[in-house]
Design a protein around this motif. Structure first.
Motif, short mmCIF file in Angstrom:
data_model
loop_
_atom_site.label_atom_id
_atom_site.label_comp_id
_atom_site.label_asym_id
_atom_site.label_seq_id
_atom_site.Cartn_x
_atom_site.Cartn_y
_atom_site.Cartn_z
N PRO A 5 0.82 -1.21 0.00
CA PRO A 5 0.00 0.00 0.00
C PRO A 5 0.86 1.27 0.00
N ASP A 6 0.39 2.27 -0.69
CA ASP A 6 1.15 3.52 -0.81
C ASP A 6 1.48 4.14 0.54
N ASP A 7 0.59 4.00 1.51
CA ASP A 7 0.82 4.66 2.80
C ASP A 7 1.89 3.97 3.66
N LEU A 126 5.24 -13.01 8.99
CA LEU A 126 5.35 -11.71 9.66
C LEU A 126 4.24 -10.76 9.20
N LEU A 127 3.98 -10.74 7.92
CA LEU A 127 2.92 -9.87 7.41
C LEU A 127 1.57 -10.26 8.01
N GLY A 128 1.30 -11.55 8.08
CA GLY A 128 0.05 -12.01 8.67
C GLY A 128 -0.10 -11.56 10.12
N LYS A 129 1.02 -11.54 10.83
CA LYS A 129 1.00 -11.12 12.23
C LYS A 129 0.73 -9.62 12.38
N HIS A 130 1.25 -8.80 11.46
CA HIS A 130 1.24 -7.34 11.63
C HIS A 130 0.38 -6.56 10.64
N GLN A 135 -3.10 -1.45 7.96
CA GLN A 135 -4.11 -1.23 6.94
C GLN A 135 -5.05 -0.12 7.37
N LYS A 136 -5.32 0.77 6.46
CA LYS A 136 -6.28 1.84 6.74
C LYS A 136 -7.69 1.26 6.69
N PRO A 137 -8.53 1.67 7.61
CA PRO A 137 -9.92 1.21 7.54
C PRO A 137 -10.59 1.76 6.28
N LEU A 138 -11.53 1.01 5.77
CA LEU A 138 -12.27 1.45 4.60
C LEU A 138 -13.14 2.65 4.98
#
Length: 141
Positions: A5-7, A126-130, A135-138
């Motif tokens: 994601p860009d952010d 690691l990604l699954g954990k964090h 992630q920004k909420p929709l």
């Protein structure tokens, strides 16, 4: 890095590249597009990890050092066989705020696991954990 994601997307800075190339005697030529991936060498992982652990590095240098180290492992037969691999994963986990872009990128979520770099399964864990924390909420409908 298309799925990052860009952010949270991050790139090595010119300042970090210049500092690290000088400190470790790494090449830094004008035509090196992805410097952090071009200079990785598995033979230097212990040295780089020791430098990372010594502290006192700006965040951009920590980020770039980690990129170099992961690149150094990406094509090895089995990263988990290297004594530095668990320590490297622990640093990623402990400093995920600095390294989420790296983890997300190397997780290669758009790729099947039978056609990936050897580091991807660990990065996916690691990604699954964090991931949810970054992630920004929709937006509301």
């Amino acid at each position: 890095m298309n799925d990052v994601p860009d952010d949270v997307r991050r790139w090595p800075t010119r300042e970090a590249i210049k500092s690290l190339s000088k400190r470790f005697g790494l090449p830094n030529l004008p035509d090196m597009q992805d410097w952090q991936w071009e200079v990785g060498e598995q033979s230097r992982v212990e040295e780089l990890l020791a430098a990372y652990d010594s502290g006192g590095h700006p965040e951009d240098e920590q980020f770039t050092l980690m990129e170099i180290m992961i690149e150094s492992f990406k094509d090895t037969g089995c990263p988990s066989q290297h004594p530095a691999w668990p320590r490297l994963l622990a640093r990623l986990d402990q400093r995920i705020g600095i390294h989420i872009s790296t983890v997300w990128c190397w997780a290669g979520m758009g790729n099947a696991l039978d056609n990936v770099y050897k580091v991807m399964p660990a990065m996916r864990q690691l990604l699954g954990k964090h991931q949810a924390a970054f992630q920004k909420p929709l937006p509301p409908e």
